[in-house]
Scaffold this active site. Sequence first.
Site, PDB file in Angstrom:
ATOM      1  CB  ALA A   1      -0.857  -0.214   1.596  1.00 50.33           C
ATOM      2  CG  ASP A   2       2.065   3.473  -3.117  1.00 50.71           C
ATOM      3  OD1 ASP A   2       2.038   2.829  -3.376  1.00 50.71           O
ATOM      4  OD2 ASP A   2       3.500   3.780  -2.925  1.00 50.71           O
TER       5      ASP A   2
END
Length: 380
Positions: free
Chosen positions: A250-251
């Site tokens: 995930a960013d």
Amino acid sequence: MAQTLEAIKYENGELYVLNQLLLPHVTHFDKVCTIQDGHAAIKEMKTRGAPAIAIVAALSLAVDLRSRSNQGEFDSAASAVEFIRNSLEYLKTSRPTAVNLFDAAGKLWRTVEQRAQTATNQLDIVDTYVSAAVTMLAEDVKDNKNIGSHGAKFILENSKSSEVSVLTHCNTGSLATAGWGTALGIIRDLNKTGALKHAYCTETRPYNQGSRLTAYELVYEQIPSTLVCDSMVSALLRQNPNISAIVVGADRVAANGDTANKIGTYQLAITAKYHGVLFIVAAPTTSIDLNTKRGADIVIEERPSAEVVQVTGAVVGGEVTGNEVPRQTVQVAANGINVWNPSFDVTPANLISCIVTEKGVIVKKDGAEEFDIPSFLSTL
Ligand code: MRU
């Protein structure tokens, strides 16, 4: 087993980053001496991956700050504080989507601000900043190992078999973090305990983090694995019902669990749901952004059209000499075609089975479409 790869080396107060533009053909570490070097390494994608970006930014300021301090550039605690404030603001402009960079900059700034209240000279400030930045490097590896074990346990508890196959997207391994990795850390953990039957990785067009970096890590560590094109995943899930989970990084995770990650993640979540496969997001709590209520509020970086219409690779049969590999860029699309190149997409929370963090696994309450991440964090 082979050693785990490393993308960030901080040794004797010096910082080196693996130039990932040259992978998988050449291993070359670039020395980072200034915040400008750190900013460029991130912007040019020599360093990439949400946790790694944050750490390289933090450490580039540590080495720059120490060197300026040694040269007598600061004449007071206030002048060192001012330099840190401006530098963190500058480093935050390197890439927009991954929140870890902003989270790290915020934490480092609060540490410095607090120290400034009692600091008697510039060295107090410099030492405080450097030690906080170095701690982040060590913490990230520890967090990833915890993500790996929590995630592996979750998959095994929710699968029919004690030996599982999983698919991953983009690169979330040692190269995208300080070491071990998030989603790839789960795969490493499964492999370490003998519970991994097979790992599949996607190419991850257009930047090919999957074929260039994840495939490289999997081959390097001799993890049983297969590379597929992004467009093959639905067919693979239909043909291979033994794939238990898709695991991704995930960013930025919004407060409701909507998750921004590498472009292509959303379509994987849709196909996972259709095929009844677990869809797992693996990320440190530093990827959670409670100020972002839902995914629609996340700024998505758009990248140059060249990444889509052109392909760069090593010349087949070309000889590697030193740090040089003969590389060639070729045009693969029709000249003049319009291009849309978002680097990330947002997967809605209702398609995500769970979010694995270093502090444990976040699941939805019975029947809920979204995660209650604030409640999870408040119990820690
Ligand atoms: O554009 P990149 O290569 O920096 O994007 C990386 C990703 O999207 C990763 O999947 C994400 O940062 C998770 S990293 C552990």
